[in-house]
Scaffold this active site. Structure first.
Site, PDB file in Angstrom:
ATOM      1  CB  CYS A  42      82.198 -14.303  53.623  1.00  0.00           C
ATOM      2  SG  CYS A  42      81.292 -12.810  53.217  1.00  0.00           S
ATOM      3  CB  CYS A  47      79.985 -11.096  55.828  1.00  0.00           C
ATOM      4  SG  CYS A  47      81.648 -11.694  55.602  1.00  0.00           S
ATOM      5  CE  LYS A  50      78.079  -9.198  60.185  1.00  0.00           C
ATOM      6  NZ  LYS A  50      79.472  -9.058  60.497  1.00  0.00           N
ATOM      7  CE1 TYR A 177      83.304  -9.782  62.497  1.00  0.00           C
ATOM      8  CE2 TYR A 177      85.579  -9.669  63.189  1.00  0.00           C
ATOM      9  CZ  TYR A 177      84.609 -10.214  62.381  1.00  0.00           C
ATOM     10  OH  TYR A 177      84.928 -11.178  61.468  1.00  0.00           O
ATOM     11  CD  GLU A 181      79.410  -7.677  63.458  1.00  0.00           C
ATOM     12  OE1 GLU A 181      79.776  -6.788  62.691  1.00  0.00           O
ATOM     13  OE2 GLU A 181      79.596  -8.887  63.198  1.00  0.00           O
ATOM     14  CG  HIS A 434      71.354  20.440  55.329  1.00  0.00           C
ATOM     15  ND1 HIS A 434      71.900  20.179  56.572  1.00  0.00           N
ATOM     16  CD2 HIS A 434      70.174  21.061  55.554  1.00  0.00           C
ATOM     17  CE1 HIS A 434      71.072  20.633  57.491  1.00  0.00           C
ATOM     18  NE2 HIS A 434      70.022  21.167  56.917  1.00  0.00           N
ATOM     19  CD  GLU A 439      74.767  18.575  56.861  1.00  0.00           C
ATOM     20  OE1 GLU A 439      74.944  19.667  56.316  1.00  0.00           O
ATOM     21  OE2 GLU A 439      73.635  18.139  57.168  1.00  0.00           O
TER      22      GLU A 439
END
Ligand code: FAD
Length: 458
Positions: A42, A47, A50, A177, A181, A434, A439
């Site tokens: 990682c 991670c 990356k 992934y 990625e 908002h 939302e």
């Protein structure tokens, strides 16, 4: 002579580091052995680097929109600067991990560990022999490379973090992934990028609308997608690599990257000698408390193949320390794990896909697609997508799937109510904020479509 510990951890990645630190805080005498760099996949080549590369690549999308917001940008990109700054940050993190281990008294040993008995470990470089009542295997995995002629000409994600220069073009084999990625990263940094994948759409296992949306988004960024095709061989031609796809179709690329999955690190360190058995899928077999077939040896993280994500390895490492060193047996719940893909467009998901949910009874699907506000001033027409899958008639939320900016951040937060068993009414009770994209999740009025007795009704 052997040295005695309460716990020996093999592998200082996400799972091993958390387990070692926590066990030490509970008073155990702990040694952690790492053959490469502290932090594991990682931190060192997963991670973290990356995501830094993803940030770098996203500037191109921002520059494209900048003019519509009144900016004039004359941008140039320098790859060596990015790599050097990334390396500096990784070195800082590695040092922080070592300090965090040493603070509660964990002994950090940089060596390769081999199991030479049920409670015994030998270190390859130093020849030291360590013994402990409990051993934790947190040895992670490595990229799988297909056995094709010329495979040594290709790279994997490991090498992609250290390229001396960016290639003019790249072929990435894979549809998971990592493939998606890195395709986003390379394309965003100006590399002519192609994905080749044996399946019919990237991101197998994700909701079909997300997969379709990513496919379209990648192509809008100029990434070529070649489906239902494999790489059959690689050969050098000048500075390029010629890839053979079979059926006499060959094409040259500046680089070729295999993102064809990862295998668990289960060989070459004595699992058989220690009586540790594997699953049919080639991972270390464990029970719900991460105990292997040898009751004094536990295993956590990618090497167990349960869910190959950093937070899962960390949670398993912590649960192991609670169980084995705090007299508090903890089993990790693997049933509701959110996942993100940091591509452009970004993707994140939690719970059941629409297709999976249809096998759980009558369901309602709430779906919206719209141009994110940042695109409204620009010429970009890309839409984002938010989908809620619930049990019929305002029942429990079974899954949530988002495509577009900040998808991962949104899914991280909806993971809390969904994990608590929230219903559509619980979502509706939340006041909207908002203007946000999120939302939409709390303002769906009626289902977009439903499934009754397994049949889609619009
Ligand atoms: P690892 O972190 O792999 O650590 C295992 C360690 O054991 C290694 O350092 C290895 O050197 C060491 N070791 C192995 N054998 C021995 C031995 N015999 N002696 C001594 N040391 C040994 N996950 C996410 O959650 N989010 C992401 O965005 C994400 N992105 C990723 C991107 C890439 C390119 C890759 C490859 C992975 C990514 N992951 C991501 C997955 C994540 O990195 C892993 O799930 C996580 O690192 C697993 O932790 P671990 O402790 O099981 O193993």
């Amino acid at each position: 002579m052997s040295e005695a510990f309460d716990l020996i951890v093999i592998g200082a990645g996400s799972g091993g580091v958390r387990a070692a630190r926590l066990a030490a805080t509970y008073g155990a005498r702990v040694a952690i052995v790492e053959e490469y760099r502290v932090g594991g996949t990682c931190v060192i080549r997963g991670c973290v680097p990356k995501k830094l590369f993803v940030y770098a690549s996203r500037f191109s999308d921002m520059f494209e929109s900048a003019g519509s917001f009144g900016w004039t940008v004359d941008a140039k990109f320098d790859w060596p600067t990015l790599v050097a700054n990334k390396d500096k940050e990784i070195a800082r993190l590695e040092a922080a991990y070592v300090a965090a281990l040493e603070k509660p008294g964990v002994g950090v040993i940089r060596d390769r560990a081999i199991l030479t008995g049920r409670n015994r470990v030998e270190l390859v470089k130093s020849g030291r022999v360590l013994e402990a009542k409990t051993i934790l295997l947190a040895t992670g995995g490595h990229p799988y490379i297909p056995d094709v002629p010329g495979k040594e000409l290709g790279i994997t994600s490991n090498e992609a973090f250290h390229l001396e220069k960016l290639p003019h073009s790249i072929l990435i084999e894979g549809g998971g992934y990592v493939a998606v990625e890195f395709a986003t990263v390379f394309a965003g940094l100006g590399v002519d990028t192609t994905i080749v994948y044996r399946g019919d759409c990237v991101l197998r296992g994700f909701d079909a609308d997300l997969r379709q949306g990513v496919s379209v988004g990648l192509q809008e960024r100029g990434i070529r997608l070649i489906y239902e095709t494999n790489v059959r061989g690689l050969r050098k031609s000048g500075d390029d690599i010629v890839v053979s796809f079979g059926d006499e179709v060959d094409a040259p690329f500046g680089a070729v990257m295999f993102a064809t999955g990862r295998n668990a690190n289960v060989s070459g360190y004595g699992l058989d000698v220690a009586g540790v058995e594997l699953t049919s899928g080639g991972h270390i077999a464990v029970d719900e408390y991460s105990r292997t077939s040898n009751p004094s040896i536990y295993a956590v993280g990618d090497v167990t193949g349960r869910s190959q994500l950093t937070p899962v390895a960390i949670r398993e490492g912590a649960a192991f320390a609670e169980t084995a060193f705090n007299n508090n047996p903890v089993a990790v719940d693997h049933s509701m794990i959110g996942t993100a893909v940091f591509s452009e467009p970004e993707v994140a998901s939690i719970g059941l896909t629409e297709a999976e949910a249809t096998t759980h009874g009558d369901i309602d699907v709430y779906l919206t697609r719209f141009r994110p506000m940042i695109n409204t001033l620009s010429t970009k027409s890309e839409r984002m997508m938010l989908k809620l899958v619930t049990l019929a008639n305002g029942g429990r939320v079974l899954g949530c799937h988002i495509l577009g900016p900040s998808a991962a951040e949104m899914i991280q937060l909806v993971a809390i109510p969904i994990g608590m068993g929230a219903t559509k009414a619980d979502f509706d009770r939340a006041m909207a904020m908002h203007p946000t994209a999120g939302e939409e999740l709390v303002t769906f009025r009626a289902p977009t479509y439903t499934y009754r007795s397994g049949r889609k009704q619009i």
